[in-house]
Design an enzyme around this catalytic site. Structure first.
Site, PDB file in Angstrom:
ATOM      1  N   HIS A  99       0.855  -1.198   0.000  1.00 42.86           N
ATOM      2  CA  HIS A  99       0.000   0.000   0.000  1.00 42.86           C
ATOM      3  C   HIS A  99       0.890   1.247   0.000  1.00 42.86           C
ATOM      4  CE1 HIS A  99      -3.525   2.423   0.651  1.00 42.86           C
ATOM      5  NE2 HIS A  99      -4.299   1.366   0.858  1.00 42.86           N
TER       6      HIS A  99
ATOM      7  N   GLU B 136      -1.644   0.243  -5.922  1.00 38.88           N
ATOM      8  CA  GLU B 136      -1.650  -1.073  -5.297  1.00 38.88           C
ATOM      9  C   GLU B 136      -1.907  -2.154  -6.346  1.00 38.88           C
ATOM     10  OE1 GLU B 136      -4.530  -0.840  -1.968  1.00 38.88           O
ATOM     11  OE2 GLU B 136      -4.580   1.296  -2.511  1.00 38.88           O
TER      12      GLU B 136
END
Length: 337
Positions: free
Chosen positions: A176, A302
């Protein structure tokens, strides 16, 4: 190439270590044992200083005092799983009755064991953890590893591997990571290109419906370089899954500094997220120098198999069969043209 290791405080009474990988071009990344966090991506500036391209914190506790998953490793499964369930299994809930980013005890919540390796062209740190159902609430045991590698071509590679135990389990990890390539505290000079013709339709809780939506004539069309800030004015923050066409997932560039990050992935999805609703979370990144963070100060890219894949046959397979191994790769290459 060289590797340095140093203490980075404590979290939950466990000592946290920072591992620094430095290449021959004076580019450095650092990772933290806690959460297998990608802590910094330092590149040289004209005045012989360094600029961190990631949103980061100076204190380990700050990574866990907000819900933004700043630069953490995400697993066993990235994204949302509808109704926190799969077949007859119940999974841990942490988002409106759904499972988000591995649940409340996912990869990012553990202090990982690690080892390092270095040769003349690359340096790596390998994080390892054996996780069972009693630890994270997912069915089946998994031996997980996350390998960060920096090479002399200024490429950061992240390799994820999972080995299942006596039962099938699920495996769809990601990083992330949040980028800001500029010297500004916003994305006004950033442009983004994504190799995708479609995004996933989602419901009010961001659960995919199963429908692909063409990006034509929408603010989500990044097939050609487009200013991110202009798009954000239309859609009030990005939180969307793109269906990728090629291994070249995306290119992020800052027009002012000429810095670029080129993202490659071996999977079919890229979730793009900007923290639109960051006010009130008392967040101050290292680059903020004591002031509160701005909304949309960075952008998360991501790479993963499409979210909620276990409920949609055409989204990809994230089942890790018993006694089997699966590996995935993401890379982020820095250029300054």
């Amino acid at each position: 190439m060289k590797i340095l290791q140093e203490a980075f405080g404590e979290y939950n009474d466990e000592k946290v270590t920072r591992i620094r990988l430095i290449n021959d071009n004076n580019i450095e990344i650092s990772c933290l044992s806690m959460g297998a966090i990608w802590h910094q991506f330092l590149v040289p500036t004209k005045d012989k200083e360094h600029q961190n391209l990631l949103l980061s914190f100076d204190n380990i506790n700050d990574y866990y005092s907000n819900p933004q998953n700043i630069c953490k490793s995400i697993g066993r499964v990235a994204g949302r799983i509808k109704n926190a369930s799969y077949k007859h299994y119940k999974l841990p809930q942490n988002d409106h009755g759904n499972t988000l980013h591995g649940g409340p005890h996912g990869f990012s919540t553990w202090n990982w064991e690690y080892s390092t390796s270095v040769d003349e062209n690359r340096a790596s740190v390998t994080f390892q953890k054996k996780i069972d159902e009693s630890m994270d609430g997912f069915f089946g045991e998994i031996q997980a590893s996350i390998v960060y590698t920096l090479d002399n071509q200024n490429k950061v590679s992240i390799a994820y591997s999972g080995i299942a135990g006596e039962e099938d389990t699920l495996f769809n990890p990601t990083c992330h990571v949040y980028f800001n390539l500029s010297n500004r505290r916003d994305l006004t000079t950033h442009e983004l290109q994504i190799n995708s013709d479609h995004i996933l339709e989602t419901d009010e809780y961001l659960i995919p419906t199963g429908k692909f939506i063409a990006v034509d004539n929408t603010p989500y069309d990044f097939r050609h370089f487009k200013n991110i800030e202009s798009a954000l004015k239309e859609i009030k923050g990005l939180d969307i899954a793109y269906v990728l066409k090629t291994n070249l997932a995306a290119i992020l560039k800052d027009k002012e500094s000429k810095r670029q990050i080129i993202v490659h992935s071996d999977r079919n999805g890229l979730v793009v997220y900007t923290p639109e609703k960051i006010e009130g979370q008392n967040i101050s990144f290292s680059r903020d120098k004591g002031t509160l963070a701005n909304k949309n100060e960075g952008i998360a890219l991501e790479a993963q198999t499409l979210p909620d894949a276990i409920h949609h046959e055409n989204f990809g397979d994230i089942i890790l069969p018993r006694h089997s191994k699966q590996s995935y790769y993401i890379s982020f290459t820095f250029k300054n043209d």
